[in-house]
Design a protein around this motif. Structure first.
Motif, PDB file in Angstrom:
ATOM      1  N   LEU A 170      35.515  40.317  48.761  1.00 23.26           N
ATOM      2  CA  LEU A 170      36.005  41.615  48.337  1.00 23.26           C
ATOM      3  C   LEU A 170      37.199  41.591  47.400  1.00 23.26           C
ATOM      4  O   LEU A 170      37.179  42.793  46.658  1.00 23.26           O
ATOM      5  CB  LEU A 170      36.319  42.618  49.636  1.00 23.26           C
ATOM      6  CG  LEU A 170      35.235  42.809  50.394  1.00 23.26           C
ATOM      7  CD1 LEU A 170      35.703  43.452  51.820  1.00 23.26           C
ATOM      8  CD2 LEU A 170      33.914  43.335  49.946  1.00 23.26           C
ATOM      9  N   GLY A 216      39.384  41.682  44.360  1.00 23.59           N
ATOM     10  CA  GLY A 216      39.444  42.065  42.822  1.00 23.59           C
ATOM     11  C   GLY A 216      38.359  43.277  42.747  1.00 23.59           C
ATOM     12  O   GLY A 216      38.372  43.776  41.912  1.00 23.59           O
ATOM     13  N   SER A 217      37.702  43.528  43.923  1.00 17.02           N
ATOM     14  CA  SER A 217      36.452  44.713  43.538  1.00 17.02           C
ATOM     15  C   SER A 217      36.928  45.921  44.372  1.00 17.02           C
ATOM     16  O   SER A 217      36.153  46.859  44.550  1.00 17.02           O
ATOM     17  CB  SER A 217      35.317  44.202  44.289  1.00 17.02           C
ATOM     18  OG  SER A 217      35.160  43.988  45.581  1.00 17.02           O
TER      19      SER A 217
END
Length: 139
Positions: free
Chosen positions: A21, A23-24
């Motif tokens: 997850l 960076g997103s």
């Protein structure tokens, strides 16, 4: 006695921030997620050490049972323990069925260990008996 996996990476190479997850997700959400996961990691480590202590104690039971030729399993004890853990699980707001499955898994491992201890004990007794017989024959 206990099988060991020699391919376990050491804890120095463990990355507590590892996540697909990263960076997103919003950085604040990610920070909170990592904080909660850190608590989970600590609990998991505690569980591992507690299980190790439990198996050290059950190994002593296994040696005692083997020395006195007692059966590896004790269905009455197992039934009582399952009922006790189901009750404790309900009090702790944990699914009692999950607690029972978990305990049944542990009981299965303990019995397997006790059977192995009994086999080792019996083999040692037979080897000792054969050595005694050979010594008596030579005398």
């Amino acid at each position: 006695m206990t099988e060991q996996n020699l391919n376990i990476p050491d804890t120095d190479s463990y990355d507590p921030a590892a996540s697909s997850l990263a960076g997103s997700v919003d950085p604040a959400v990610m920070a909170e997620l990592l904080s909660i996961r850190s608590s989970i990691d600590n609990i998991d480590a505690t569980l591992v050490f507690l299980l190790a202590e439990r198996f050290k104690a059950t190994q002593k039971v296994g040696f005692l049972k083997a020395a006195h030729k007692l059966p590896a399993g004790d269905p009455g004890r197992e039934t009582a323990q399952i009922a006790r853990l189901r009750h404790l699980a309900a009090e702790a707001h944990l699914d009692p069925a999950f607690a029972e499955k978990f305990l049944n898994f542990i009981i299965g491992e303990v019995i397997r260990h006790h059977e192995a201890i009994a086999e080792d004990h019996q083999a040692a007794a037979q080897a000792s008996g054969a050595a005694d017989a050979a010594r008596d024959a030579d005398a």
